[in-house]
Structures are given as structure tokens and as C-alpha cells.
Write a protein that holds these residues in place. Structure first.
Motif, PDB file in Angstrom:
ATOM      1  N   HIS A 116      -2.355  31.239  32.492  1.00  0.00           N
ATOM      2  CA  HIS A 116      -0.919  31.077  32.740  1.00  0.00           C
ATOM      3  C   HIS A 116      -0.207  31.295  31.402  1.00  0.00           C
ATOM      4  O   HIS A 116      -0.571  30.682  30.394  1.00  0.00           O
ATOM      5  N   TRP A 117       0.822  32.175  31.416  1.00  0.00           N
ATOM      6  CA  TRP A 117       1.507  32.463  30.168  1.00  0.00           C
ATOM      7  C   TRP A 117       2.949  32.810  30.466  1.00  0.00           C
ATOM      8  O   TRP A 117       3.251  33.862  31.021  1.00  0.00           O
ATOM      9  N   THR A 118       3.839  31.904  30.116  1.00  0.00           N
ATOM     10  CA  THR A 118       5.258  32.145  30.326  1.00  0.00           C
ATOM     11  C   THR A 118       5.902  32.539  29.003  1.00  0.00           C
ATOM     12  O   THR A 118       5.305  32.380  27.933  1.00  0.00           O
ATOM     13  N   ASP A 119       7.123  33.038  29.069  1.00  0.00           N
ATOM     14  CA  ASP A 119       7.845  33.420  27.848  1.00  0.00           C
ATOM     15  C   ASP A 119       8.121  32.223  26.958  1.00  0.00           C
ATOM     16  O   ASP A 119       8.235  32.361  25.741  1.00  0.00           O
ATOM     17  N   GLU A 120       8.238  31.048  27.544  1.00  0.00           N
ATOM     18  CA  GLU A 120       8.619  29.848  26.798  1.00  0.00           C
ATOM     19  C   GLU A 120       7.439  29.073  26.218  1.00  0.00           C
ATOM     20  O   GLU A 120       7.637  28.091  25.501  1.00  0.00           O
ATOM     21  N   ALA A 121       6.216  29.446  26.532  1.00  0.00           N
ATOM     22  CA  ALA A 121       5.075  28.619  26.109  1.00  0.00           C
ATOM     23  C   ALA A 121       3.887  29.488  25.720  1.00  0.00           C
ATOM     24  O   ALA A 121       3.814  30.676  26.048  1.00  0.00           O
ATOM     25  N   ASP A 122       2.964  28.831  25.031  1.00  0.00           N
ATOM     26  CA  ASP A 122       1.709  29.492  24.694  1.00  0.00           C
ATOM     27  C   ASP A 122       0.865  29.646  25.959  1.00  0.00           C
ATOM     28  O   ASP A 122       1.045  28.905  26.929  1.00  0.00           O
ATOM     29  N   PRO A 123      -0.087  30.568  25.930  1.00  0.00           N
ATOM     30  CA  PRO A 123      -0.946  30.717  27.105  1.00  0.00           C
ATOM     31  C   PRO A 123      -1.795  29.470  27.354  1.00  0.00           C
ATOM     32  O   PRO A 123      -2.213  28.801  26.409  1.00  0.00           O
TER      33      PRO A 123
END
Length: 198
Positions: A116-123
Motif C-alpha cells: 500500500h502506497w499513497t501520496d501522503e505516506a511511505d509504502p
């Protein structure tokens, strides 16, 4: 007032509560056969995909009852030094056997790593079930997550007359799973006091 119980906590408690007082001084088992398990799963739509169409076979209720016995044994351990539910007090599965059953049930469905990897957080890498339709594995995973989480600290056995449920303590003075159990306990104490003075 505490937060609303997590889905895992609610599911584990609901599974444990399929053993209940029958109204005649005994204990009823809501999962006694395929029809009971079918009704229970349909009342819990998030347990398996398409739960509304779930129909239990002859083997699955026995597997779920074995898992429930393990969960109730682990609940009894979690509420120590308090007493376990009256339904379990004289027939608890030993803790090592309960753990073996719970872990074996959870292993019925293998997991796969999912990134899971969003623009706001690390994977973040999480383990997710490879298949989501094994009822016993889903129940075991929910019970494991609940028992390993912080909500376990709020778990209590209700000791009102005739009650065999476990519950999550919502506030510091809560002693029973629901108000009707508190009423029964107060009435029983009242009768006991008057019997002793007569």
C-alpha cells in the motif's frame, strides 16, 4: 465512554455469544447445526463475501464450534484474575490447545503480501488473505486480532445470574453485559439478603 468496539472485537464477541442462557437454567448453542450457522453468518454480512447467500454444510458448524471453544478458553484467560463465564468454568479447553486450534484455523487461508502506497505516506506492506471466503479462517483472524489488541484489556465475563456472556467494559462502573443482567443480579442479591435474615 469508550470507543465503539472494532469489527474484530465485535465479531469475536458475537462468536463467543453464540453460547447463551436458554431461559430455563441451561445453555443454548446457536450454532448447533447448519441452519443455526447459516442464520448467524447471514446476520453478520462482513464475515464472508456474499454472506446473504451463505449456506453452511454439515462439516462447518463443528469446525466453528471447535474454534468458539478455543476463543472462549482464551477469553477466560484474558479476564483473569476474574472468573470465566459460568458456561465454561468446568469445561475449558487448555490454553495450549486453544492456541493451537485458533492458529490452525487462521492458517486455513494463506496470506499474501500486499503493498500500500499513497501520496501522503511511505509504502506499507501488509499481509492479506489470499482468499476471503473461508469462514473459519476469517473468524480465527478476527479473534486473534482482538486478543492481541488493546481492547482485550476491557474484556469481562458477565456474572449475573444465568448469564454466560463475555463483554467489553464501556465505563469504569460497568459490571454486567447489559442492564437486564444488572437487574437480575440486584434482585438475586436482594433475595439472598432477605433469605439470610428470615
Amino acid at each position: 465512554m469508550q470507543d465503539t468496539p472494532s469489527e474484530d472485537a465485535r465479531l469475536a464477541l458475537d462468536l463467543a455469544s453464540t453460547i447463551r442462557h436458554d431461559g430455563n437454567g441451561g445453555v443454548a448453542d446457536d450454532l448447533a447445526g447448519p441452519a443455526g450457522l447459516t442464520a448467524w453468518v447471514r446476520a453478520h454480512p462482513g464475515v464472508v463475501p456474499d454472506a446473504a447467500r451463505f449456506v453452511a454444510d454439515e462439516e462447518t458448524p463443528g469446525c466453528v464450534r471447535e474454534l468458539r471453544a478455543a476463543v472462549r478458553a482464551l477469553f477466560a484467560r484474558a479476564v483473569r484474575p476474574g472468573a470465566p463465564s459460568r458456561a465454561d468454568a468446568d469445561r475449558l479447553v487448555p490454553v495450549p490447545e486453544a492456541l493451537r486450534r485458533l492458529n490452525a484455523a487462521a492458517a486455513r487461508t494463506p496470506t499474501v503480501p500486499v503493498l500500500h502506497w499513497t501520496d501522503e505516506a511511505d509504502p506499507v506492506l501488509r499481509q492479506q488473505p489470499a482468499a476471503a471466503d473461508d469462514l473459519v479462517a476469517a473468524l480465527a483472524r478476527a479473534a486473534s486480532a482482538f486478543l492481541a489488541g488493546p481492547e482485550r484489556q476491557r474484556l469481562r465475563a458477565c456474572h449475573a445470574p444465568r448469564c454466560v456472556r463475555y463483554f467489553l467494559k464501556e465505563h469504569p462502573r460497568q459490571e454486567w453485559c447489559k442492564p437486564s443482567c444488572g437487574n437480575r443480579a440486584r434482585v438475586a442479591r436482594h433475595h439472598a439478603r432477605h433469605r439470610n435474615t428470615a
